[in-house]
Design a protein around this motif. Sequence first.
Motif, PDB file in Angstrom:
ATOM      1  N   LEU A   1     -40.699  -7.604 -82.931  1.00 27.41           N
ATOM      2  CA  LEU A   1     -39.543  -7.801 -83.812  1.00 27.41           C
ATOM      3  C   LEU A   1     -38.757  -9.042 -83.399  1.00 27.41           C
ATOM      4  CD1 LEU A   1     -38.259  -4.106 -84.090  1.00 27.41           C
ATOM      5  CD2 LEU A   1     -39.343  -5.450 -85.909  1.00 27.41           C
TER       6      LEU A   1
ATOM      7  N   VAL B   1     -42.414  -6.241 -92.690  1.00 26.44           N
ATOM      8  CA  VAL B   1     -43.083  -6.152 -91.392  1.00 26.44           C
ATOM      9  C   VAL B   1     -44.412  -6.890 -91.429  1.00 26.44           C
ATOM     10  CG1 VAL B   1     -41.978  -3.955 -90.853  1.00 26.44           C
ATOM     11  CG2 VAL B   1     -44.230  -3.967 -91.943  1.00 26.44           C
TER      12      VAL B   1
ATOM     13  N   ILE C   1     -46.671  -5.363 -86.442  1.00 26.15           N
ATOM     14  CA  ILE C   1     -45.597  -4.368 -86.402  1.00 26.15           C
ATOM     15  C   ILE C   1     -46.037  -3.079 -87.090  1.00 26.15           C
ATOM     16  CG2 ILE C   1     -43.266  -3.843 -87.219  1.00 26.15           C
ATOM     17  CD1 ILE C   1     -42.609  -6.827 -86.847  1.00 26.15           C
TER      18      ILE C   1
ATOM     19  N   ALA D   1     -38.221  -4.865 -91.345  1.00 24.62           N
ATOM     20  CA  ALA D   1     -37.546  -5.076 -90.067  1.00 24.62           C
ATOM     21  C   ALA D   1     -36.181  -5.680 -90.356  1.00 24.62           C
ATOM     22  CB  ALA D   1     -38.367  -6.016 -89.184  1.00 24.62           C
TER      23      ALA D   1
ATOM     24  N   ILE E   1     -35.951  -1.150 -87.471  1.00 20.67           N
ATOM     25  CA  ILE E   1     -37.104  -0.977 -88.350  1.00 20.67           C
ATOM     26  C   ILE E   1     -36.836   0.211 -89.267  1.00 20.67           C
ATOM     27  CG2 ILE E   1     -38.418   0.619 -86.879  1.00 20.67           C
ATOM     28  CD1 ILE E   1     -40.856  -1.189 -87.449  1.00 20.67           C
TER      29      ILE E   1
END
Length: 475
Positions: free
Chosen positions: A316, A348, A352, A362, A385
């Motif tokens: 992230l 994402v 991720i 995110a 998230i």
Amino acid sequence: MTAQCAISDRRLTIDDLPESLPAVIETTPYDQHVPAMLGGDPVTLPPQMPAGLAPRSVQEVAAALAAERRQRASQTSRRTPEAAGADGSVIDKAACARLLGFLAQVPDQRDRRGVRYPLPYLLALPIVAMTAHEVQLAGIGEWVADAPEDLLLALGAPLDDAGVARRPDVKAITEALAEHADGYDRALCAWTGALARDQHQHRHRHARGPLLPRLHIDGKSQKGAAPRGGSAPMLLAARRDDGTVAAQRPVATDKTNEITVFAPLLDQLGDAELAGTVVTADQLHTQRGHATYLHRRDAFYVFTVGGNQKRLFAALDALPWRQIAVEHATVDRGHGRIEIRTIRTLPVTERIAGLFPHAAQAFLLERYIYTTDGTPVGAVAVLGITSLTADQADGAAILAYVRGHWSIESLHWLRDRVLGEDDSRQKRAIRAMAALRNLVIGVLHLRGITRISRQLRACGRDPYRRPLILLGLMT
């Protein structure tokens, strides 16, 4: 909640009588005189008791006494549940019966021998007493001892031989609460949920606006109930966005932690209650198993990410946040400071998505704090998230979900400071008392009351009317 993330090369932090009894009549002469020192002329008692004063049978005496008590009770100012007070207030029998109906769902764990009080009656009394700002068990017992008889009758009080409502003592109430904590907690959550639905229907709020219903999950230790040398008991609670507690469950801190209680807590909610809900929790609950569980229950999550998910955090943090414009910002002024919150969102990446199931977006949330004259005081950044897609939640909605999670912290503060949880040294009925505190706070929120301390003090000054009105048990 603690998070650290690197932004611009610096780290930021967030913080029964028997049928007869023997009667002995003395018939021998009794000629002792009353001592002269007591005053008056000496008197000689008769050799035997006059016939008109011969004792009656035990049954006749008991019947006469009971008749006297009934007559005396009927001549008092006791009102019936239908009678109105001086201000026109009337106990709502239907509402009281509804409450007792919820409490009747609590399985009775008591031995049937020696039971004097119906269980729903014992469990209903502390609800009103706590709303009257009696925050400890001793005070609840005193409130019951002084309560008007019409109120006790409306809450299901049994009658004694004289036709008067029986009043349980604090020991009976404490034992009932301690032995039935789990069922009691669930019943109170269910009743509060019903009150919330009534409130929404009354206000015609069928739509919740752009935000989905929210559920905030957090744990709270009860410091005052900690045994010497042991850890404080903890409860994990799920709070709705209307201020009411949907479910609560104890955490056995000597064997496990909050993570293993997450799913059992939400298992207490039906599918209709959880589906379509956005669940928020602190970083401890940012777990792949939790995400899978919520997806299976048709719910969504908004989690912040910290050191317990290092690879996810790094993925992230590596997103090109500085190349993304701020999507939404809020400015709040109060408490001698100005707070600016900004949020950026991104879909994402595959990495991720592989690290965390059902992730869709995110986000980076930043908070900047200034004094009222514009001097910077501090800054905080949080990475997170969510399983909500961009069509389901934009940046403004995600920011609202994250900020809404802090409302559960206010629940804990109110329980501690206003309703005296941390000051309590009571080692029994811990969970039941916490459930009562949750209920009182939730009801006050439903009524739109923000100055909770002030309202509870007012209830303490009028303990047999104001609490009933707040609880919807009096019109």
